[in-house]
Motif scaffolding. Structure first.
Motif, PDB file in Angstrom:
ATOM      1  N   VAL A 113       0.469  -1.074  -0.088  1.00 44.14           N
ATOM      2  CA  VAL A 113       0.028   0.034   0.126  1.00 44.14           C
ATOM      3  C   VAL A 113       0.478   1.322   0.254  1.00 44.14           C
ATOM      4  CG1 VAL A 113      -1.520  -1.383   1.024  1.00 44.14           C
ATOM      5  CG2 VAL A 113      -0.148   0.483   2.733  1.00 44.14           C
ATOM      6  N   GLY A 114       2.237   0.913   0.548  1.00 49.13           N
ATOM      7  CA  GLY A 114       3.218   2.483   0.432  1.00 49.13           C
ATOM      8  C   GLY A 114       2.993   3.745  -0.708  1.00 49.13           C
ATOM      9  N   ARG A 115       2.942   3.079  -2.140  1.00 47.96           N
ATOM     10  CA  ARG A 115       2.652   3.980  -3.455  1.00 47.96           C
ATOM     11  C   ARG A 115       1.574   4.917  -3.316  1.00 47.96           C
ATOM     12  NH1 ARG A 115       4.805   0.751  -8.483  1.00 47.96           N
ATOM     13  NH2 ARG A 115       7.500  -0.083  -6.886  1.00 47.96           N
ATOM     14  N   ASN A 116       0.506   5.128  -2.267  1.00 46.39           N
ATOM     15  CA  ASN A 116      -1.139   5.489  -2.053  1.00 46.39           C
ATOM     16  C   ASN A 116      -0.817   6.636  -1.247  1.00 46.39           C
ATOM     17  OD1 ASN A 116      -2.519   3.485  -4.337  1.00 46.39           O
ATOM     18  ND2 ASN A 116      -1.157   2.617  -2.820  1.00 46.39           N
ATOM     19  N   LYS A 117      -1.241   7.583  -1.131  1.00 44.74           N
ATOM     20  CA  LYS A 117      -1.407   8.870  -0.559  1.00 44.74           C
ATOM     21  C   LYS A 117      -2.416   8.237   0.628  1.00 44.74           C
ATOM     22  CE  LYS A 117      -2.520  13.944  -0.046  1.00 44.74           C
ATOM     23  NZ  LYS A 117      -2.689  15.190  -1.223  1.00 44.74           N
ATOM     24  N   ASP A 118      -1.763   8.318   1.590  1.00 44.94           N
ATOM     25  CA  ASP A 118      -3.353   8.604   3.148  1.00 44.94           C
ATOM     26  C   ASP A 118      -2.867   6.440   3.023  1.00 44.94           C
ATOM     27  OD1 ASP A 118      -3.051  10.957   3.595  1.00 44.94           O
ATOM     28  OD2 ASP A 118      -4.845  11.197   2.415  1.00 44.94           O
ATOM     29  N   ALA A 119      -2.434   6.569   2.976  1.00 44.65           N
ATOM     30  CA  ALA A 119      -2.842   4.674   3.406  1.00 44.65           C
ATOM     31  C   ALA A 119      -2.514   4.442   4.396  1.00 44.65           C
ATOM     32  CB  ALA A 119      -1.495   3.280   2.438  1.00 44.65           C
ATOM     33  N   SER A 120      -3.268   3.083   5.118  1.00 41.74           N
ATOM     34  CA  SER A 120      -2.722   2.972   6.754  1.00 41.74           C
ATOM     35  C   SER A 120      -2.904   1.307   6.455  1.00 41.74           C
ATOM     36  CB  SER A 120      -3.579   3.136   7.173  1.00 41.74           C
ATOM     37  OG  SER A 120      -5.207   3.134   7.126  1.00 41.74           O
ATOM     38  N   VAL A 121      -2.554   0.544   7.514  1.00 40.11           N
ATOM     39  CA  VAL A 121      -2.667  -1.042   7.826  1.00 40.11           C
ATOM     40  C   VAL A 121      -2.986  -1.110   9.391  1.00 40.11           C
ATOM     41  CG1 VAL A 121      -1.046  -3.333   8.335  1.00 40.11           C
ATOM     42  CG2 VAL A 121      -0.226  -0.801   6.316  1.00 40.11           C
ATOM     43  N   LEU A 122      -4.168  -1.717   9.631  1.00 38.04           N
ATOM     44  CA  LEU A 122      -4.582  -1.848  10.833  1.00 38.04           C
ATOM     45  C   LEU A 122      -3.688  -3.524  11.200  1.00 38.04           C
ATOM     46  CD1 LEU A 122      -6.133  -0.967  13.102  1.00 38.04           C
ATOM     47  CD2 LEU A 122      -8.171  -2.201  11.436  1.00 38.04           C
ATOM     48  N   VAL A 123      -3.242  -3.353  12.144  1.00 34.63           N
ATOM     49  CA  VAL A 123      -2.682  -4.778  13.103  1.00 34.63           C
ATOM     50  C   VAL A 123      -3.421  -4.577  14.543  1.00 34.63           C
ATOM     51  CG1 VAL A 123      -0.824  -5.613  13.904  1.00 34.63           C
ATOM     52  CG2 VAL A 123      -1.122  -3.941  12.592  1.00 34.63           C
ATOM     53  N   ALA A 124      -4.363  -5.861  14.259  1.00 33.99           N
ATOM     54  CA  ALA A 124      -4.877  -5.642  15.933  1.00 33.99           C
ATOM     55  C   ALA A 124      -4.983  -7.104  16.718  1.00 33.99           C
ATOM     56  CB  ALA A 124      -6.523  -5.625  14.985  1.00 33.99           C
ATOM     57  N   ALA A 125      -5.873  -7.035  17.212  1.00 32.17           N
ATOM     58  CA  ALA A 125      -5.552  -8.559  18.051  1.00 32.17           C
ATOM     59  C   ALA A 125      -6.694  -8.000  18.900  1.00 32.17           C
ATOM     60  CB  ALA A 125      -4.304  -8.517  19.055  1.00 32.17           C
ATOM     61  N   GLN A 126      -7.999  -9.940  19.154  1.00 33.57           N
ATOM     62  CA  GLN A 126      -8.499  -9.569  19.648  1.00 33.57           C
ATOM     63  C   GLN A 126      -9.190 -10.689  19.994  1.00 33.57           C
ATOM     64  OE1 GLN A 126     -12.406  -8.587  17.205  1.00 33.57           O
ATOM     65  NE2 GLN A 126     -13.447  -9.839  18.757  1.00 33.57           N
ATOM     66  N   THR A 127     -10.077 -11.119  21.076  1.00 34.22           N
ATOM     67  CA  THR A 127     -10.119 -12.718  21.724  1.00 34.22           C
ATOM     68  C   THR A 127     -11.432 -12.552  21.400  1.00 34.22           C
ATOM     69  OG1 THR A 127      -8.921 -11.869  23.965  1.00 34.22           O
ATOM     70  CG2 THR A 127     -10.715 -13.665  24.369  1.00 34.22           C
ATOM     71  N   GLU A 128     -11.100 -14.025  21.251  1.00 33.26           N
ATOM     72  CA  GLU A 128     -12.701 -14.998  20.611  1.00 33.26           C
ATOM     73  C   GLU A 128     -13.183 -15.989  21.405  1.00 33.26           C
ATOM     74  OE1 GLU A 128     -13.631 -14.030  17.285  1.00 33.26           O
ATOM     75  OE2 GLU A 128     -11.909 -12.927  16.813  1.00 33.26           O
ATOM     76  N   PRO A 129     -14.852 -15.672  21.304  1.00 38.78           N
ATOM     77  CA  PRO A 129     -15.291 -17.017  22.197  1.00 38.78           C
ATOM     78  C   PRO A 129     -15.051 -18.291  22.011  1.00 38.78           C
ATOM     79  CG  PRO A 129     -16.746 -15.448  20.667  1.00 38.78           C
ATOM     80  CD  PRO A 129     -15.112 -15.277  20.034  1.00 38.78           C
ATOM     81  N   SER A 130     -14.096 -18.607  21.314  1.00 38.01           N
ATOM     82  CA  SER A 130     -13.540 -19.860  20.814  1.00 38.01           C
ATOM     83  C   SER A 130     -12.533 -20.310  21.959  1.00 38.01           C
ATOM     84  CB  SER A 130     -13.278 -20.044  19.687  1.00 38.01           C
ATOM     85  OG  SER A 130     -11.985 -19.250  19.260  1.00 38.01           O
ATOM     86  N   GLY A 131     -11.697 -19.450  23.159  1.00 40.99           N
ATOM     87  CA  GLY A 131     -10.840 -19.746  23.070  1.00 40.99           C
ATOM     88  C   GLY A 131     -10.005 -19.461  22.612  1.00 40.99           C
ATOM     89  N   ARG A 132     -10.018 -18.372  21.840  1.00 39.48           N
ATOM     90  CA  ARG A 132      -8.142 -18.407  20.880  1.00 39.48           C
ATOM     91  C   ARG A 132      -8.518 -17.074  20.232  1.00 39.48           C
ATOM     92  NH1 ARG A 132      -7.114 -22.210  16.412  1.00 39.48           N
ATOM     93  NH2 ARG A 132      -7.797 -24.201  16.940  1.00 39.48           N
ATOM     94  N   VAL A 133      -7.211 -16.622  20.223  1.00 38.81           N
ATOM     95  CA  VAL A 133      -6.211 -15.242  20.002  1.00 38.81           C
ATOM     96  C   VAL A 133      -6.410 -14.592  18.390  1.00 38.81           C
ATOM     97  CG1 VAL A 133      -5.186 -12.995  20.212  1.00 38.81           C
ATOM     98  CG2 VAL A 133      -6.072 -14.343  22.395  1.00 38.81           C
ATOM     99  N   ALA A 134      -7.238 -14.018  18.276  1.00 37.62           N
ATOM    100  CA  ALA A 134      -7.069 -13.560  16.324  1.00 37.62           C
ATOM    101  C   ALA A 134      -6.367 -12.591  16.383  1.00 37.62           C
ATOM    102  CB  ALA A 134      -8.544 -12.934  15.604  1.00 37.62           C
ATOM    103  N   LEU A 135      -5.251 -12.539  15.780  1.00 43.46           N
ATOM    104  CA  LEU A 135      -4.204 -11.554  15.401  1.00 43.46           C
ATOM    105  C   LEU A 135      -3.916 -11.690  14.059  1.00 43.46           C
ATOM    106  CD1 LEU A 135      -0.817 -13.048  16.792  1.00 43.46           C
ATOM    107  CD2 LEU A 135      -2.404 -11.433  17.537  1.00 43.46           C
ATOM    108  N   ALA A 136      -4.654 -10.214  13.308  1.00 44.19           N
ATOM    109  CA  ALA A 136      -5.126  -9.506  12.413  1.00 44.19           C
ATOM    110  C   ALA A 136      -4.263  -8.589  11.502  1.00 44.19           C
ATOM    111  CB  ALA A 136      -5.947  -9.066  12.132  1.00 44.19           C
ATOM    112  N   VAL A 137      -3.386  -8.315   9.936  1.00 39.23           N
ATOM    113  CA  VAL A 137      -3.335  -6.979   9.866  1.00 39.23           C
ATOM    114  C   VAL A 137      -4.639  -7.329   8.264  1.00 39.23           C
ATOM    115  CG1 VAL A 137      -0.535  -6.715   8.299  1.00 39.23           C
ATOM    116  CG2 VAL A 137      -0.283  -8.485  10.011  1.00 39.23           C
TER     117      VAL A 137
END
Length: 208
Positions: A113-137
């Protein structure tokens, strides 16, 4: 490694306008990229031997964001972080290994995404009801190549004919398999999301 050598040449012979902090960012960014790619190559070639380790999610996320700061500054991409898991939440997995593969994914996405103006990347971590943690990019700027998710979640499909899939994506699946996790990808018309889910490390016998 060739990129690092080129950085040295640029610093030595670069234009007068090349500032010291830009040169430092360039060298450190390329050094970390090379480290991550070499680790990914080792994981893909040799696999992962799971260890009795646990990693705190908050610490991991902070290290990932810190590790790609030089790249972020060079490309002018915003890195947003959302951690909804509690500070004490820990996942099954070795911290340095998880740091390397997650950083690789963020670097890959940032480069996309680096060549696009105002681009952004989201890095997130969330606990799931299944007893896992979702690490997302994820990013909502450009569509990713079809080869990116072609082997994720499909054991045995990373042989001849599919090596166009980037090493970081192959490596993250190996890590997920080793620690009882899963990987999923979603491609949008203008965006992508890759999620690594790992089990919570609830057992006190797991070592931090």
């Amino acid at each position: 490694l060739g990129s690092i050598a080129s950085c040295a040449t640029l610093v030595a012979e670069g234009p007068p306008g090349l500032t010291r902090h830009v040169a430092v960012d360039l060298i450190r960014a390329e050094a970390w990229r090379s480290t991550c790619l070499l680790q990914a190559a080792r994981i893909v070639r040799q696999g992962v031997v799971p260890t009795k380790r646990r990693t705190r999610v908050g610490t991991l996320m902070a290290r990932v964001v810190e590790s790609i700061e030089h790249e972020r500054r060079l490309r002018g991409v915003a890195i947003d972080t959302v951690v909804s898991a509690s500070p004490e939440t820990a996942v099954v997995g070795q911290e340095d290994l998880l740091l390397s593969v997650l950083s690789s994914l963020v670097l890959l996405t940032t480069e996309l995404v680096g060549r696009n103006k105002d681009a952004s990347v989201l890095v997130a971590a969330q606990t799931e009801p299944s007893g896992r943690v979702a690490l997302a990019v994820s990013q909502d700027t450009v569509s990713v190549p079809e080869s990116w998710p072609s082997v994720v979640g499909e054991p045995g499909q990373d042989g001849a004919g599919t090596w166009s899939t980037p090493l970081p994506i192959l490596a993250v699946r190996r890590v997920a398999d080793a620690y009882g996790g899963t990987v999923s990808t979603t491609r949008f018309a203008n965006g992508s999301r890759l999620i690594l889910e790992l089990p919570l490390a609830k057992d006190a016998s797991w070592v931090s």
